[in-house]
Design a protein around this motif. Structure first.
Motif, PDB file in Angstrom:
ATOM      1  N   PRO A 106      -0.305 -63.499  58.772  1.00 52.05           N
ATOM      2  CA  PRO A 106      -1.125 -62.852  57.741  1.00 52.05           C
ATOM      3  C   PRO A 106      -2.402 -63.649  57.482  1.00 52.05           C
ATOM      4  O   PRO A 106      -2.363 -64.882  57.402  1.00 52.05           O
ATOM      5  CB  PRO A 106      -0.221 -62.886  56.494  1.00 52.05           C
TER       6      PRO A 106
ATOM      7  N   ASP B 107       0.443 -52.001  58.775  1.00 56.10           N
ATOM      8  CA  ASP B 107       0.594 -52.856  57.594  1.00 56.10           C
ATOM      9  C   ASP B 107       1.943 -52.615  56.937  1.00 56.10           C
ATOM     10  O   ASP B 107       2.477 -51.512  56.992  1.00 56.10           O
ATOM     11  CB  ASP B 107      -0.523 -52.569  56.572  1.00 56.10           C
ATOM     12  N   VAL B 108       2.452 -53.650  56.292  1.00 53.92           N
ATOM     13  CA  VAL B 108       3.696 -53.525  55.523  1.00 53.92           C
ATOM     14  C   VAL B 108       3.474 -52.577  54.347  1.00 53.92           C
ATOM     15  O   VAL B 108       4.315 -51.727  54.048  1.00 53.92           O
ATOM     16  CB  VAL B 108       4.148 -54.922  55.020  1.00 53.92           C
TER      17      VAL B 108
ATOM     18  N   CYS C 241       8.727 -55.476  59.665  1.00 59.60           N
ATOM     19  CA  CYS C 241       8.041 -56.729  59.989  1.00 59.60           C
ATOM     20  C   CYS C 241       7.242 -56.681  61.283  1.00 59.60           C
ATOM     21  O   CYS C 241       6.679 -57.694  61.701  1.00 59.60           O
ATOM     22  CB  CYS C 241       9.059 -57.859  60.054  1.00 59.60           C
TER      23      CYS C 241
ATOM     24  N   ASN D  90       2.390 -61.279  61.351  1.00 53.86           N
ATOM     25  CA  ASN D  90       3.690 -61.925  61.572  1.00 53.86           C
ATOM     26  C   ASN D  90       3.625 -62.577  62.942  1.00 53.86           C
ATOM     27  O   ASN D  90       3.418 -61.881  63.943  1.00 53.86           O
ATOM     28  CB  ASN D  90       4.803 -60.849  61.507  1.00 53.86           C
TER      29      ASN D  90
ATOM     30  N   SER E 137       3.563 -67.806  55.072  1.00 52.34           N
ATOM     31  CA  SER E 137       3.074 -67.576  56.428  1.00 52.34           C
ATOM     32  C   SER E 137       3.047 -68.900  57.185  1.00 52.34           C
ATOM     33  O   SER E 137       3.063 -69.967  56.568  1.00 52.34           O
ATOM     34  CB  SER E 137       1.632 -67.049  56.390  1.00 52.34           C
TER      35      SER E 137
ATOM     36  N   VAL F 145       7.273 -61.985  55.802  1.00 47.68           N
ATOM     37  CA  VAL F 145       7.993 -60.711  55.710  1.00 47.68           C
ATOM     38  C   VAL F 145       9.515 -60.922  55.663  1.00 47.68           C
ATOM     39  O   VAL F 145      10.150 -60.778  54.621  1.00 47.68           O
ATOM     40  CB  VAL F 145       7.619 -59.759  56.872  1.00 47.68           C
TER      41      VAL F 145
ATOM     42  N   LYS G 186      -3.396 -60.508  49.922  1.00 50.62           N
ATOM     43  CA  LYS G 186      -2.083 -60.625  50.557  1.00 50.62           C
ATOM     44  C   LYS G 186      -0.885 -60.272  49.655  1.00 50.62           C
ATOM     45  O   LYS G 186       0.080 -59.685  50.148  1.00 50.62           O
ATOM     46  CB  LYS G 186      -1.903 -62.006  51.203  1.00 50.62           C
TER      47      LYS G 186
ATOM     48  N   TYR H 117       1.856 -57.716  51.274  1.00 46.95           N
ATOM     49  CA  TYR H 117       3.206 -58.224  51.600  1.00 46.95           C
ATOM     50  C   TYR H 117       3.994 -58.374  50.298  1.00 46.95           C
ATOM     51  O   TYR H 117       4.388 -59.490  49.928  1.00 46.95           O
ATOM     52  CB  TYR H 117       3.086 -59.566  52.349  1.00 46.95           C
TER      53      TYR H 117
END
Lengths: 218, 218
Positions: free
Chosen positions: A39, A66-67, A92, A121, B38, B123, B147, B151
């Motif tokens: 990220p 994207d999540v 993920c 990720n 991360s 994640v 972020k 996430y």
């Protein structure tokens, strides 16, 4: 039925759909890139700088993974290129099936390059083929020069490494030479560019290389 | 048997072992932290600064989780604290079972705080309880202020947010106020500290808070 068997079946099914995506890209003469990183390493900024520079030479489209949120698709849409957002809702990594669905919403005719921005990720996306010609891994200098050794799968499976945020090196405990040497230890075939989306350093070299590859495919 | 059923069974089994880890921590009066971020956000550096400052006040031990290499355990071992390295060999998160095995190699008697450094991944580790009292998420300013929204699970499940590399803000397109506001939008209960492992900004505040929490548990 063991979990390992299930996982293998998931990967086999994914590879099957990835092959179909790959055949579709070949049929249309499209160079497909799977852009991966942690990220915040700068994937979307790399796409923006690439569109600024190559937007007139190549016809580029983007798939955003994207999540949550469609912020990245909104950023890319400002460059007036076709863009489809995939929201994984906690997932993920992107899978070939999700990309297949995104492709069904795009006009592929005349496209030179498709950039697929994966979920941020550095681990899971390494194992999922999306049908791309190559994985391009972005590693920010802020993440440290040891990361290729600590997360080797991604660097082993990638063809290109963009060492991004190179402008921040004076303020960091990160040696770009060590970073590159560590990456090449994992994968001696990596094509490496040092880039900055703030100063535009290295963007011309990266885009020159991509333009040649994209034009060859078409 | 569907894949979703298998995943639920994996999580149920994990939660069961996590409960046993939690009972063990309670029995010994140990405050256990699950440190997540991360890759390259600064988890290991936060541990180093914390050991420098609290090493004489609290008895701290560390479990290091990495996809590959024992570099982080080597760094932490220089502070003469008990440390066990878990190498996941490609696995994208720690599970309670791996922590249980690490605990079996440690003398828990007299420990005040156990810091479990998870795999660098914003994640997957969000979904796996290790038996910790709380998740502490480290987000580097270099990753960008959007972020927490992109996430959200990790920020929703964490109790503490360390906004790290705060010294780099002048060189970045990152607004710490926006970052914190985005994080609190996801989780209004987050305890937030701004930190830098280079300038030591905020380390005293974070360690003061941790000392009080760790002493209370003992």
């Amino acid at each position: 039925m063991s979990i390992i068997t299930i996982e293998r079946k998931v990967l086999e099914k994914n590879d099957e759909i990835a092959s179909r995506n790959r055949a579709l890209f070949k049929q249309h003469g499209i160079l497909a890139l799977n852009l991966v990183s942690s990220p915040g390493a700068g994937k979307t900024s790399i796409i923006e700088r690439t569109l600024e520079r190559l937007g007139k030479d190549l016809k580029v489209a983007v798939v955003e993974g994207d999540v949550q949120t469609d912020y990245d698709a909104q950023r890319v849409a400002r460059y007036h290129v076709p863009v489809v957002q995939i929201v994984t809702n906690g997932g993920c990594h992107l899978e070939a099936k999700l990309v297949q669905e995104a492709l069904s919403q795009m006009d592929l005719g005349g496209l030179d390059v498709l950039i697929i921005e994966n979920v941020g990720n550095l681990v899971c996306p390494a194992n999922y083929d999306l049908g791309e010609a190559m994985k391009v891994v972005v590693l920010s200098t802020t993440e440290g020069d040891d990361k290729p050794l600590k997360y080797p799968n991604m660097f082993r499976n990638a063809s290109v490494l963009l060492v991004n945020k190179i402008d921040l090196v004076p303020y960091l405990d990160c040696n770009p030479a060590t970073l590159k040497s560590n990456a090449l230890q994992i994968n001696p075939h990596l094509q490496i560019f040092e880039t900055s989306c703030t100063t535009n350093a290295g963007i011309a070299d990266w885009c020159g290389w991509l333009k040649e590859k994209g034009a060859r495919t078409s």
